[in-house]
Design a protein around this motif. Structure first.
Motif, mmCIF file in Angstrom:
data_model
loop_
_atom_site.group_PDB
_atom_site.id
_atom_site.type_symbol
_atom_site.label_atom_id
_atom_site.label_comp_id
_atom_site.label_asym_id
_atom_site.label_seq_id
_atom_site.Cartn_x
_atom_site.Cartn_y
_atom_site.Cartn_z
ATOM 1 N N THR A 66 0.846 -1.189 0.000
ATOM 2 C CA THR A 66 0.000 0.000 0.000
ATOM 3 C C THR A 66 0.881 1.238 0.000
ATOM 4 O OG1 THR A 66 -1.668 -1.200 1.259
ATOM 5 C CG2 THR A 66 -1.866 1.182 1.210
ATOM 6 N N THR A 67 0.497 2.234 -0.787
ATOM 7 C CA THR A 67 1.292 3.457 -0.867
ATOM 8 C C THR A 67 1.093 4.320 0.382
ATOM 9 O OG1 THR A 67 -0.465 4.610 -2.078
ATOM 10 C CG2 THR A 67 1.266 3.562 -3.392
ATOM 11 N N ASP A 68 2.169 5.019 0.740
ATOM 12 C CA ASP A 68 2.107 5.955 1.861
ATOM 13 C C ASP A 68 1.742 7.344 1.333
ATOM 14 O OD1 ASP A 68 4.437 7.007 0.700
ATOM 15 O OD2 ASP A 68 5.769 6.236 2.259
ATOM 16 N N ASP A 69 1.830 8.363 2.165
ATOM 17 C CA ASP A 69 1.448 9.721 1.771
ATOM 18 C C ASP A 69 2.296 10.267 0.622
ATOM 19 O OD1 ASP A 69 -0.604 9.817 3.606
ATOM 20 O OD2 ASP A 69 0.598 10.811 5.147
ATOM 21 N N ALA A 70 3.514 9.743 0.462
ATOM 22 C CA ALA A 70 4.406 10.185 -0.623
ATOM 23 C C ALA A 70 4.232 9.328 -1.878
ATOM 24 C CB ALA A 70 5.859 10.150 -0.162
ATOM 25 N N GLY A 71 3.281 8.366 -1.850
ATOM 26 C CA GLY A 71 3.038 7.495 -2.993
ATOM 27 C C GLY A 71 3.996 6.319 -3.077
ATOM 28 N N LYS A 72 4.818 6.120 -2.055
ATOM 29 C CA LYS A 72 5.812 5.034 -2.069
ATOM 30 C C LYS A 72 5.194 3.732 -1.564
ATOM 31 C CE LYS A 72 9.801 8.046 -1.559
ATOM 32 N NZ LYS A 72 10.152 7.952 -2.954
ATOM 33 N N TYR A 73 5.637 2.607 -2.167
ATOM 34 C CA TYR A 73 5.170 1.292 -1.760
ATOM 35 C C TYR A 73 6.341 0.318 -1.698
ATOM 36 C CZ TYR A 73 5.763 -0.345 -6.561
ATOM 37 O OH TYR A 73 6.307 -0.692 -7.777
ATOM 38 N N GLU A 74 6.146 -0.775 -0.976
ATOM 39 C CA GLU A 74 7.080 -1.889 -0.926
ATOM 40 C C GLU A 74 6.234 -3.155 -0.911
ATOM 41 O OE1 GLU A 74 11.020 -3.317 1.488
ATOM 42 O OE2 GLU A 74 9.576 -2.088 2.575
ATOM 43 N N LEU A 75 6.544 -4.091 -1.793
ATOM 44 C CA LEU A 75 5.733 -5.300 -1.883
ATOM 45 C C LEU A 75 6.073 -6.305 -0.789
ATOM 46 C CD1 LEU A 75 5.579 -6.085 -5.712
ATOM 47 C CD2 LEU A 75 3.977 -4.784 -4.307
ATOM 48 N N ILE A 76 5.012 -6.968 -0.303
ATOM 49 C CA ILE A 76 5.119 -8.055 0.663
ATOM 50 C C ILE A 76 4.642 -9.322 -0.034
ATOM 51 C CG2 ILE A 76 4.306 -8.955 2.883
ATOM 52 C CD1 ILE A 76 5.999 -6.417 3.157
ATOM 53 N N TYR A 77 5.437 -10.388 0.094
ATOM 54 C CA TYR A 77 5.061 -11.669 -0.522
ATOM 55 C C TYR A 77 4.099 -12.434 0.389
ATOM 56 C CZ TYR A 77 5.413 -16.277 -2.634
ATOM 57 O OH TYR A 77 5.120 -17.489 -3.216
ATOM 58 N N VAL A 78 4.528 -12.670 1.619
ATOM 59 C CA VAL A 78 3.684 -13.340 2.617
ATOM 60 C C VAL A 78 4.253 -13.034 3.996
ATOM 61 C CG1 VAL A 78 4.926 -15.546 2.535
ATOM 62 C CG2 VAL A 78 2.568 -15.521 3.287
ATOM 63 N N GLY A 79 3.370 -12.751 4.951
ATOM 64 C CA GLY A 79 3.818 -12.467 6.304
ATOM 65 C C GLY A 79 4.791 -11.303 6.342
ATOM 66 N N ASP A 80 5.985 -11.556 6.862
ATOM 67 C CA ASP A 80 7.028 -10.531 6.927
ATOM 68 C C ASP A 80 8.004 -10.631 5.762
ATOM 69 O OD1 ASP A 80 6.002 -9.567 9.292
ATOM 70 O OD2 ASP A 80 7.286 -10.805 10.560
ATOM 71 N N THR A 81 7.744 -11.534 4.822
ATOM 72 C CA THR A 81 8.649 -11.742 3.694
ATOM 73 C C THR A 81 8.373 -10.712 2.610
ATOM 74 O OG1 THR A 81 8.681 -14.112 4.168
ATOM 75 C CG2 THR A 81 9.484 -13.419 2.008
ATOM 76 N N LYS A 82 9.389 -9.893 2.335
ATOM 77 C CA LYS A 82 9.246 -8.840 1.334
ATOM 78 C C LYS A 82 9.637 -9.358 -0.039
ATOM 79 C CE LYS A 82 10.117 -5.267 4.720
ATOM 80 N NZ LYS A 82 10.938 -4.151 5.127
ATOM 81 N N GLY A 83 8.987 -8.786 -1.079
ATOM 82 C CA GLY A 83 9.367 -9.104 -2.443
ATOM 83 C C GLY A 83 8.242 -9.676 -3.269
ATOM 84 N N ALA A 84 8.622 -10.113 -4.477
ATOM 85 C CA ALA A 84 7.689 -10.723 -5.426
ATOM 86 C C ALA A 84 8.421 -11.840 -6.150
ATOM 87 C CB ALA A 84 7.176 -9.685 -6.418
ATOM 88 N N LYS A 85 7.668 -12.809 -6.601
ATOM 89 C CA LYS A 85 8.216 -13.941 -7.336
ATOM 90 C C LYS A 85 8.933 -13.437 -8.588
ATOM 91 C CE LYS A 85 6.630 -18.220 -9.488
ATOM 92 N NZ LYS A 85 5.458 -19.040 -9.792
ATOM 93 N N ILE A 86 10.085 -14.006 -8.879
ATOM 94 C CA ILE A 86 10.839 -13.621 -10.072
ATOM 95 C C ILE A 86 10.051 -14.047 -11.304
ATOM 96 C CG2 ILE A 86 12.954 -14.076 -11.371
ATOM 97 C CD1 ILE A 86 14.381 -14.220 -8.646
ATOM 98 N N GLY A 87 9.936 -13.138 -12.280
ATOM 99 C CA GLY A 87 9.210 -13.424 -13.517
ATOM 100 C C GLY A 87 8.295 -12.275 -13.899
ATOM 101 N N THR A 88 7.468 -12.518 -14.905
ATOM 102 C CA THR A 88 6.554 -11.515 -15.431
ATOM 103 C C THR A 88 5.298 -11.423 -14.561
ATOM 104 O OG1 THR A 88 7.344 -11.960 -17.658
ATOM 105 C CG2 THR A 88 5.246 -10.804 -17.475
ATOM 106 N N HIS A 89 4.887 -10.187 -14.293
ATOM 107 C CA HIS A 89 3.713 -9.922 -13.459
ATOM 108 C C HIS A 89 2.768 -8.957 -14.160
ATOM 109 C CE1 HIS A 89 5.207 -11.440 -9.475
ATOM 110 N NE2 HIS A 89 6.336 -11.393 -10.161
#
Length: 143
Positions: free
Chosen positions: A65-88
Protein backbone atom coordinates in the motif's frame (compact mmCIF):
# COMPACT_ATOMS: atom_id res chain seq x y z
CA UNK A 1 30.81 -43.15 27.85
CA UNK A 2 28.88 -46.42 27.98
CA UNK A 3 27.19 -47.89 24.93
CA UNK A 4 23.72 -47.05 26.32
CA UNK A 5 24.69 -43.42 27.04
CA UNK A 6 26.28 -43.07 23.59
CA UNK A 7 23.14 -44.52 21.96
CA UNK A 8 20.86 -42.13 23.89
CA UNK A 9 23.06 -39.16 22.98
CA UNK A 10 23.05 -40.17 19.29
CA UNK A 11 19.28 -40.60 19.31
CA UNK A 12 18.79 -37.20 21.00
CA UNK A 13 21.17 -35.50 18.53
CA UNK A 14 19.37 -37.06 15.53
CA UNK A 15 15.99 -36.00 16.93
CA UNK A 16 17.17 -32.40 17.46
CA UNK A 17 18.58 -32.25 13.91
CA UNK A 18 15.29 -33.47 12.45
CA UNK A 19 13.28 -30.97 14.50
CA UNK A 20 15.50 -28.00 13.68
CA UNK A 21 15.53 -28.73 9.95
CA UNK A 22 11.75 -28.28 9.88
CA UNK A 23 11.79 -24.95 11.73
CA UNK A 24 12.99 -22.35 9.27
CA UNK A 25 11.64 -18.82 8.77
CA UNK A 26 10.79 -19.40 5.10
CA UNK A 27 8.76 -22.25 3.63
CA UNK A 28 10.73 -24.83 1.67
CA UNK A 29 8.45 -24.33 -1.32
CA UNK A 30 8.87 -20.54 -1.43
CA UNK A 31 10.03 -19.38 -4.88
CA UNK A 32 12.98 -17.10 -5.51
CA UNK A 33 12.00 -13.49 -4.86
CA UNK A 34 13.18 -10.03 -5.84
CA UNK A 35 12.50 -6.99 -3.67
CA UNK A 36 10.13 -4.48 -5.26
CA UNK A 37 9.68 -0.83 -4.33
CA UNK A 38 8.53 2.27 -6.17
CA UNK A 39 6.30 5.30 -6.30
CA UNK A 40 2.79 5.75 -7.69
CA UNK A 41 1.64 9.14 -8.96
CA UNK A 42 -1.61 10.29 -10.57
CA UNK A 43 -1.45 13.36 -12.79
CA UNK A 44 2.09 13.98 -11.47
CA UNK A 45 1.01 14.00 -7.78
CA UNK A 46 1.80 11.25 -5.23
CA UNK A 47 -1.07 8.79 -4.93
CA UNK A 48 -1.55 7.80 -1.29
CA UNK A 49 -3.64 4.90 0.01
CA UNK A 50 -3.72 2.68 -3.05
CA UNK A 51 -2.99 -1.04 -3.20
CA UNK A 52 -0.31 -2.14 -5.68
CA UNK A 53 -0.64 -5.84 -6.58
CA UNK A 54 1.87 -7.81 -8.65
CA UNK A 55 0.33 -11.05 -9.96
CA UNK A 56 2.69 -13.60 -11.53
CA UNK A 57 1.66 -15.93 -14.36
CA UNK A 58 1.30 -18.63 -11.69
CA UNK A 59 1.61 -18.60 -7.93
CA UNK A 60 1.04 -16.15 -5.10
CA UNK A 61 0.60 -12.42 -5.72
CA UNK A 62 2.55 -9.77 -3.79
CA UNK A 63 1.08 -6.49 -2.61
CA UNK A 64 1.81 -3.22 -0.88
CA UNK A 65 0.00 0.00 0.00
CA UNK A 66 1.29 3.46 -0.87
CA UNK A 67 2.11 5.96 1.86
CA UNK A 68 1.45 9.72 1.77
CA UNK A 69 4.41 10.18 -0.62
CA UNK A 70 3.04 7.50 -2.99
CA UNK A 71 5.81 5.03 -2.07
CA UNK A 72 5.17 1.29 -1.76
CA UNK A 73 7.08 -1.89 -0.93
CA UNK A 74 5.73 -5.30 -1.88
CA UNK A 75 5.12 -8.06 0.66
CA UNK A 76 5.06 -11.67 -0.52
CA UNK A 77 3.68 -13.34 2.62
CA UNK A 78 3.82 -12.47 6.30
CA UNK A 79 7.03 -10.53 6.93
CA UNK A 80 8.65 -11.74 3.69
CA UNK A 81 9.25 -8.84 1.33
CA UNK A 82 9.37 -9.10 -2.44
CA UNK A 83 7.69 -10.72 -5.43
CA UNK A 84 8.22 -13.94 -7.34
CA UNK A 85 10.84 -13.62 -10.07
CA UNK A 86 9.21 -13.42 -13.52
CA UNK A 87 6.55 -11.52 -15.43
CA UNK A 88 3.71 -9.92 -13.46
CA UNK A 89 0.47 -8.14 -14.29
CA UNK A 90 0.10 -5.07 -12.10
CA UNK A 91 -3.14 -3.82 -10.59
CA UNK A 92 -3.42 -0.50 -8.76
CA UNK A 93 -6.65 0.08 -6.88
CA UNK A 94 -8.06 2.29 -4.14
CA UNK A 95 -7.91 0.69 -0.70
CA UNK A 96 -11.43 0.12 0.56
CA UNK A 97 -11.74 1.13 4.21
CA UNK A 98 -14.39 -0.74 6.16
CA UNK A 99 -16.17 2.25 7.67
CA UNK A 100 -19.65 0.79 7.22
CA UNK A 101 -20.47 1.06 10.94
CA UNK A 102 -19.25 4.66 11.13
CA UNK A 103 -21.11 5.61 7.93
CA UNK A 104 -24.46 4.13 8.90
CA UNK A 105 -24.08 0.38 8.37
CA UNK A 106 -25.97 -1.21 5.48
CA UNK A 107 -27.15 2.16 4.19
CA UNK A 108 -23.59 3.42 3.64
CA UNK A 109 -22.60 4.70 0.22
CA UNK A 110 -21.12 2.05 -2.09
CA UNK A 111 -17.35 1.87 -2.54
CA UNK A 112 -16.04 4.28 -5.21
CA UNK A 113 -12.89 3.37 -7.12
CA UNK A 114 -10.78 6.49 -7.73
CA UNK A 115 -8.16 4.80 -9.92
CA UNK A 116 -9.21 4.34 -13.58
CA UNK A 117 -10.06 0.77 -14.66
CA UNK A 118 -7.14 0.75 -17.14
CA UNK A 119 -4.88 0.35 -14.08
CA UNK A 120 -6.85 -2.36 -12.24
CA UNK A 121 -9.83 -4.35 -13.60
CA UNK A 122 -8.67 -3.77 -17.20
CA UNK A 123 -4.96 -3.45 -16.45
CA UNK A 124 -2.40 -3.91 -19.18
CA UNK A 125 0.49 -2.94 -16.88
CA UNK A 126 3.24 -5.56 -16.75
CA UNK A 127 6.73 -5.71 -15.27
CA UNK A 128 9.53 -8.27 -15.12
CA UNK A 129 10.75 -8.90 -11.56
CA UNK A 130 14.41 -9.95 -11.43
CA UNK A 131 16.56 -11.26 -8.57
CA UNK A 132 17.81 -8.49 -6.29
CA UNK A 133 16.35 -5.01 -6.03
CA UNK A 134 13.65 -3.81 -8.43
CA UNK A 135 12.23 -0.28 -8.58
CA UNK A 136 9.03 0.24 -10.54
CA UNK A 137 7.44 3.70 -10.61
CA UNK A 138 3.94 4.13 -12.04
CA UNK A 139 2.85 7.48 -13.48
CA UNK A 140 -0.94 7.21 -13.81
CA UNK A 141 -3.28 9.66 -15.48
CA UNK A 142 -6.89 10.24 -14.48
CA UNK A 143 -8.02 10.58 -18.11
Amino acid sequence: MTFAAHWKFSLLFTFLCLISSGCSNTPGDQPDLGTVTGTVTMDEKPLAGVMVVFSPESGRSSMGTTDDAGKYELIYVGDTKGAKIGTHTISITTVQNDNSEEEGGAGAAPFKETVPAKYNTKSTLTEEVKAGENVFDFQLTSK
